[in-house]
Design an enzyme around this catalytic site. Structure first.
Site, PDB file in Angstrom:
ATOM      1  N   LYS A   1      28.098  94.621 106.210  1.00 55.83           N
ATOM      2  CA  LYS A   1      27.463  94.807 107.515  1.00 55.83           C
ATOM      3  C   LYS A   1      28.298  95.758 108.377  1.00 55.83           C
ATOM      4  O   LYS A   1      27.763  96.625 109.068  1.00 55.83           O
ATOM      5  CB  LYS A   1      27.290  93.455 108.220  1.00 55.83           C
ATOM      6  CG  LYS A   1      26.572  93.568 109.558  1.00 55.83           C
ATOM      7  CD  LYS A   1      26.384  92.205 110.214  1.00 55.83           C
ATOM      8  CE  LYS A   1      25.638  92.346 111.524  1.00 55.83           C
ATOM      9  NZ  LYS A   1      25.451  91.041 112.195  1.00 55.83           N
TER      10      LYS A   1
ATOM     11  N   ARG B   1      27.623  99.244 107.152  1.00 53.88           N
ATOM     12  CA  ARG B   1      26.295  99.705 107.562  1.00 53.88           C
ATOM     13  C   ARG B   1      26.268 100.058 109.045  1.00 53.88           C
ATOM     14  O   ARG B   1      25.702 101.077 109.444  1.00 53.88           O
ATOM     15  CB  ARG B   1      25.242  98.623 107.255  1.00 53.88           C
ATOM     16  CG  ARG B   1      23.854  98.952 107.805  1.00 53.88           C
ATOM     17  CD  ARG B   1      22.809  97.944 107.375  1.00 53.88           C
ATOM     18  NE  ARG B   1      23.061  96.580 107.810  1.00 53.88           N
ATOM     19  CZ  ARG B   1      22.754  96.110 109.038  1.00 53.88           C
ATOM     20  NH1 ARG B   1      22.213  96.907 109.944  1.00 53.88           N
ATOM     21  NH2 ARG B   1      22.994  94.845 109.349  1.00 53.88           N
TER      22      ARG B   1
ATOM     23  N   HIS C   1      28.939 100.621 111.170  1.00 46.05           N
ATOM     24  CA  HIS C   1      30.008 101.398 111.804  1.00 46.05           C
ATOM     25  C   HIS C   1      30.580 102.567 111.017  1.00 46.05           C
ATOM     26  O   HIS C   1      31.314 103.369 111.586  1.00 46.05           O
ATOM     27  CB  HIS C   1      31.154 100.463 112.202  1.00 46.05           C
ATOM     28  CG  HIS C   1      30.721  99.366 113.121  1.00 46.05           C
ATOM     29  ND1 HIS C   1      30.268  99.601 114.399  1.00 46.05           N
ATOM     30  CD2 HIS C   1      30.635  98.026 112.931  1.00 46.05           C
ATOM     31  CE1 HIS C   1      29.935  98.443 114.960  1.00 46.05           C
ATOM     32  NE2 HIS C   1      30.139  97.477 114.086  1.00 46.05           N
TER      33      HIS C   1
ATOM     34  N   LYS D   1      19.934  97.312 119.591  1.00 48.96           N
ATOM     35  CA  LYS D   1      21.337  96.936 119.769  1.00 48.96           C
ATOM     36  C   LYS D   1      21.875  97.795 120.910  1.00 48.96           C
ATOM     37  O   LYS D   1      21.791  99.019 120.849  1.00 48.96           O
ATOM     38  CB  LYS D   1      22.124  97.163 118.474  1.00 48.96           C
ATOM     39  CG  LYS D   1      23.563  96.650 118.578  1.00 48.96           C
ATOM     40  CD  LYS D   1      24.353  96.815 117.285  1.00 48.96           C
ATOM     41  CE  LYS D   1      25.785  96.299 117.472  1.00 48.96           C
ATOM     42  NZ  LYS D   1      26.630  96.518 116.292  1.00 48.96           N
ATOM     43  N   PRO D   2      22.414  97.177 121.986  1.00 45.00           N
ATOM     44  CA  PRO D   2      22.731  97.945 123.203  1.00 45.00           C
ATOM     45  C   PRO D   2      23.838  98.987 123.035  1.00 45.00           C
ATOM     46  O   PRO D   2      23.745 100.082 123.581  1.00 45.00           O
ATOM     47  CB  PRO D   2      23.170  96.880 124.210  1.00 45.00           C
ATOM     48  CG  PRO D   2      22.826  95.564 123.612  1.00 45.00           C
ATOM     49  CD  PRO D   2      22.677  95.748 122.136  1.00 45.00           C
ATOM     50  N   VAL D   3      24.886  98.632 122.274  1.00 46.59           N
ATOM     51  CA  VAL D   3      26.042  99.517 122.134  1.00 46.59           C
ATOM     52  C   VAL D   3      26.529  99.465 120.695  1.00 46.59           C
ATOM     53  O   VAL D   3      26.581  98.389 120.095  1.00 46.59           O
ATOM     54  CB  VAL D   3      27.200  99.055 123.061  1.00 46.59           C
ATOM     55  CG1 VAL D   3      28.404  99.968 122.909  1.00 46.59           C
ATOM     56  CG2 VAL D   3      26.751  99.019 124.513  1.00 46.59           C
ATOM     57  N   ASN D   4      26.881 100.601 120.131  1.00 45.03           N
ATOM     58  CA  ASN D   4      27.421 100.618 118.773  1.00 45.03           C
ATOM     59  C   ASN D   4      28.294 101.849 118.583  1.00 45.03           C
ATOM     60  O   ASN D   4      28.022 102.900 119.146  1.00 45.03           O
ATOM     61  CB  ASN D   4      26.285 100.629 117.742  1.00 45.03           C
ATOM     62  CG  ASN D   4      26.801 100.397 116.331  1.00 45.03           C
ATOM     63  OD1 ASN D   4      27.284  99.317 116.011  1.00 45.03           O
ATOM     64  ND2 ASN D   4      26.724 101.413 115.491  1.00 45.03           N
TER      65      ASN D   4
ATOM     66  N   ARG E   1      25.072 104.379 123.144  1.00 47.17           N
ATOM     67  CA  ARG E   1      24.799 103.440 124.227  1.00 47.17           C
ATOM     68  C   ARG E   1      23.338 103.577 124.630  1.00 47.17           C
ATOM     69  O   ARG E   1      22.852 104.688 124.850  1.00 47.17           O
ATOM     70  CB  ARG E   1      25.723 103.761 125.400  1.00 47.17           C
ATOM     71  CG  ARG E   1      25.809 102.680 126.458  1.00 47.17           C
ATOM     72  CD  ARG E   1      26.980 102.968 127.409  1.00 47.17           C
ATOM     73  NE  ARG E   1      28.269 102.676 126.784  1.00 47.17           N
ATOM     74  CZ  ARG E   1      28.851 101.478 126.825  1.00 47.17           C
ATOM     75  NH1 ARG E   1      28.265 100.473 127.440  1.00 47.17           N
ATOM     76  NH2 ARG E   1      30.015 101.286 126.255  1.00 47.17           N
TER      77      ARG E   1
ATOM     78  N   HIS F   1      34.393  93.404 111.828  1.00 52.22           N
ATOM     79  CA  HIS F   1      33.894  93.493 113.202  1.00 52.22           C
ATOM     80  C   HIS F   1      34.572  94.656 113.907  1.00 52.22           C
ATOM     81  O   HIS F   1      35.777  94.844 113.785  1.00 52.22           O
ATOM     82  CB  HIS F   1      34.180  92.169 113.925  1.00 52.22           C
ATOM     83  CG  HIS F   1      34.093  92.243 115.421  1.00 52.22           C
ATOM     84  ND1 HIS F   1      32.889  92.347 116.084  1.00 52.22           N
ATOM     85  CD2 HIS F   1      35.052  92.248 116.374  1.00 52.22           C
ATOM     86  CE1 HIS F   1      33.145  92.406 117.398  1.00 52.22           C
ATOM     87  NE2 HIS F   1      34.446  92.348 117.594  1.00 52.22           N
TER      88      HIS F   1
END
Length: 124
Positions: A7, A10, A12, A41-44, A85, A119
């Site tokens: 995950k 995928r 990051h 997703k709000p932020v990545n 964002r 994470h």
């Protein structure tokens, strides 16, 4: 089921490019990497370095995570990253993102055997 490590990759990792290709990068990537499926997703953050270099951060500078957990690590060197964002006008299912490129240290949480990032905590 997708593992935490898979995950992380995928969501990051984008080793194939050295930086965001265009202002549309986040709109394309967030969609193609399934981060706009059930919600926007709000932020990545995407990291434009080799997986080996990002996995190596798990043996670099030991730091506290934002949530107070202690399994976070900060990269010794800066890395090429792209922050995505959500814009004010973004509305699911038409998720819209602002693309911002940067060179920053990354902070990741690691776990497991092999000890790998699971994470993305922050960039500094």
């Amino acid at each position: 089921k997708e593992t935490a490590a898979a995950k992380f990759e995928r969501q990051h990792m984008d080793s194939s490019t050295s930086s965001a290709s265009s202002s549309n990068y986040c709109n394309q990537m967030m969609k193609s990497r399934d981060m706009t499926k059930d919600r926007c997703k709000p932020v990545n953050t995407f990291v434009h370095z080799s997986l080996a270099b990002v996995z190596a951060v798990c043996s670099z500078k030991b730091v506290a995570c934002k949530b107070g957990z202690t399994b976070c690590y900060z990269s010794y060197s800066t890395m090429s990253i792209t922050b995505c964002r959500z814009t004010g006008s973004s509305k699911y299912p038409b998720c819209a993102y602002k693309t911002t490129z940067a060179z920053k240290h990354i902070i990741v949480a690691c776990z497991g055997b092999p000890y790998v990032p699971v994470h993305f905590b922050a960039s500094v």
